[in-house]
Scaffold this motif. Structure first.
Motif, PDB file in Angstrom:
ATOM      1  N   ASN A  20      45.144 -30.722  14.220  1.00  0.00           N
ATOM      2  CA  ASN A  20      44.003 -30.990  15.085  1.00  0.00           C
ATOM      3  C   ASN A  20      43.228 -29.677  15.240  1.00  0.00           C
ATOM      4  O   ASN A  20      43.294 -28.833  14.362  1.00  0.00           O
ATOM      5  N   ASP A  21      42.529 -29.485  16.345  1.00  0.00           N
ATOM      6  CA  ASP A  21      41.783 -28.240  16.545  1.00  0.00           C
ATOM      7  C   ASP A  21      42.684 -27.031  16.767  1.00  0.00           C
ATOM      8  O   ASP A  21      42.238 -25.899  16.683  1.00  0.00           O
ATOM      9  N   ASN A  22      43.965 -27.258  17.052  1.00  0.00           N
ATOM     10  CA  ASN A  22      44.895 -26.167  17.357  1.00  0.00           C
ATOM     11  C   ASN A  22      45.717 -25.692  16.160  1.00  0.00           C
ATOM     12  O   ASN A  22      46.329 -24.631  16.213  1.00  0.00           O
ATOM     13  N   TYR A  23      45.770 -26.484  15.091  1.00  0.00           N
ATOM     14  CA  TYR A  23      46.528 -26.091  13.908  1.00  0.00           C
ATOM     15  C   TYR A  23      46.212 -27.035  12.745  1.00  0.00           C
ATOM     16  O   TYR A  23      45.739 -28.146  12.945  1.00  0.00           O
ATOM     17  N   ALA A  24      46.488 -26.558  11.537  1.00  0.00           N
ATOM     18  CA  ALA A  24      46.464 -27.406  10.341  1.00  0.00           C
ATOM     19  C   ALA A  24      47.813 -27.245   9.661  1.00  0.00           C
ATOM     20  O   ALA A  24      48.339 -26.134   9.553  1.00  0.00           O
ATOM     21  N   VAL A  45      48.290 -23.169   9.559  1.00  0.00           N
ATOM     22  CA  VAL A  45      47.196 -22.248   9.858  1.00  0.00           C
ATOM     23  C   VAL A  45      46.769 -22.485  11.301  1.00  0.00           C
ATOM     24  O   VAL A  45      46.523 -23.624  11.705  1.00  0.00           O
ATOM     25  N   LEU A  46      46.696 -21.395  12.079  1.00  0.00           N
ATOM     26  CA  LEU A  46      46.273 -21.462  13.479  1.00  0.00           C
ATOM     27  C   LEU A  46      44.860 -20.896  13.619  1.00  0.00           C
ATOM     28  O   LEU A  46      44.420 -20.108  12.775  1.00  0.00           O
ATOM     29  N   PRO A  47      44.141 -21.243  14.684  1.00  0.00           N
ATOM     30  CA  PRO A  47      42.766 -20.763  14.864  1.00  0.00           C
ATOM     31  C   PRO A  47      42.634 -19.243  14.949  1.00  0.00           C
ATOM     32  O   PRO A  47      41.581 -18.703  14.635  1.00  0.00           O
TER      33      PRO A  47
END
Length: 91
Positions: A20-24, A45-47
């Motif tokens: 989501n917006d917090n991680y891939a 991957v984190l923001p």
């Protein structure tokens, strides 16, 4: 391996991989962990530009011995907490 299902319209919103917006979470191996809702080997991957290989085995006890062998053979993995989950950070 890209996302297979578009839960909550995530595919149409451009979330090609789990997260989501917090991680891939990019799946690197097919073998699921139902508790973490991801596969048992993946690239995260984190923001904040942190990224790591994750080996979550919470909901897949039958896979834990294999993950432990990977951790021992490769080295450098950390086990945050007591869960059956290992990570190796890349900076």
């Amino acid at each position: 391996m890209p996302r297979k299902r578009g839960n909550k319209n995530r595919l149409s919103k451009g979330y090609w991989f789990l997260g989501n917006d917090n991680y891939a979470f990019v799946n690197l191996w097919h073998g699921g962990d139902w508790k973490e809702r991801v596969n048992c080997i993946g690239f995260v991957v984190l923001p904040d530009d942190t990224n790591y290989i994750g080996l979550p085995g919470q909901g897949a006890p039958e896979v834990v011995p294999f993950l432990e062998k990977v951790v021992m053979a490769e080295g450098g993995f950390e086990r945050p907490g007591m869960k059956n989950k290992w990570i190796i950070l890349f900076y």
